[in-house]
Design a protein around this motif. Structure first.
Motif, PDB file in Angstrom:
ATOM      1  N   PHE A  13     -14.126   1.056   1.140  1.00 50.02           N
ATOM      2  CA  PHE A  13     -12.691   0.809   1.199  1.00 50.02           C
ATOM      3  C   PHE A  13     -12.281  -0.339   0.280  1.00 50.02           C
ATOM      4  O   PHE A  13     -13.053  -1.276   0.060  1.00 50.02           O
ATOM      5  CB  PHE A  13     -12.270   0.470   2.635  1.00 50.02           C
ATOM      6  N   ASP A  14     -11.058  -0.258  -0.241  1.00 50.71           N
ATOM      7  CA  ASP A  14     -10.478  -1.337  -1.033  1.00 50.71           C
ATOM      8  C   ASP A  14      -9.092  -1.651  -0.497  1.00 50.71           C
ATOM      9  O   ASP A  14      -8.435  -0.783   0.096  1.00 50.71           O
ATOM     10  CB  ASP A  14     -10.334  -0.914  -2.508  1.00 50.71           C
ATOM     11  N   LEU A  15      -8.631  -2.882  -0.717  1.00 54.82           N
ATOM     12  CA  LEU A  15      -7.270  -3.239  -0.360  1.00 54.82           C
ATOM     13  C   LEU A  15      -6.332  -2.316  -1.119  1.00 54.82           C
ATOM     14  O   LEU A  15      -6.501  -2.091  -2.322  1.00 54.82           O
ATOM     15  CB  LEU A  15      -6.976  -4.696  -0.735  1.00 54.82           C
ATOM     16  N   GLY A  16      -5.356  -1.752  -0.422  1.00 58.27           N
ATOM     17  CA  GLY A  16      -4.402  -0.867  -1.069  1.00 58.27           C
ATOM     18  C   GLY A  16      -4.724   0.614  -0.938  1.00 58.27           C
ATOM     19  O   GLY A  16      -3.906   1.452  -1.300  1.00 58.27           O
ATOM     20  N   ASP A  17      -5.922   0.954  -0.425  1.00 63.28           N
ATOM     21  CA  ASP A  17      -6.240   2.369  -0.207  1.00 63.28           C
ATOM     22  C   ASP A  17      -5.282   2.945   0.836  1.00 63.28           C
ATOM     23  O   ASP A  17      -4.932   2.282   1.815  1.00 63.28           O
ATOM     24  CB  ASP A  17      -7.670   2.549   0.315  1.00 63.28           C
TER      25      ASP A  17
END
Length: 114
Positions: A13-17
């Motif tokens: 996961f990444d910030l903004g997904d």
């Protein structure tokens, strides 16, 4: 009690997904939202799409929910993921242009001579 060190993001996961979260607690339906924070095994999701039956619950949770990574599915990866910290300093050297790396090594040699 001491604060924990921030956990390095080793997840998919990444910030903004944009993700789909499973219903839990007072939620009657699954929901969708954007990853705002990444914890060791869970995510803070800003809920942007939800069933109208869950409006009261979403408002009660201030449009945010902490969800398990294992129960969360990425729908759309962010185009601009936050940079991830490198595991050690050697990784940074690999990304630098070769001429800059050589200069850094020369400076270190000069310091040792002094």
């Amino acid at each position: 009690m001491m604060a924990k060190e921030p956990v390095e993001n080793m997840s998919e996961f990444d910030l903004g997904d944009f993700v789909a979260g499973k219903k839990f607690a007072n939620f009657e339906h699954d929901f969708k939202g954007i990853v705002e924070r990444i914890y060791e095994h869970s995510l803070l999701v800003n809920i942007t799409e939800f069933d109208p039956e869950d409006t009261a619950t979403v408002n009660e949770y201030n449009h945010r929910a902490v969800v398990r990574m294992s129960e969360t599915k990425i729908l759309i990866k962010t185009d601009n993921p936050a940079p991830r910290p490198s595991l050690d300093d050697e990784d940074e050297d690999d990304e630098m242009p070769a001429d800059l790396v050589e200069e850094d090594e020369d400076e270190e040699d000069e310091k040792e001579e002094d």
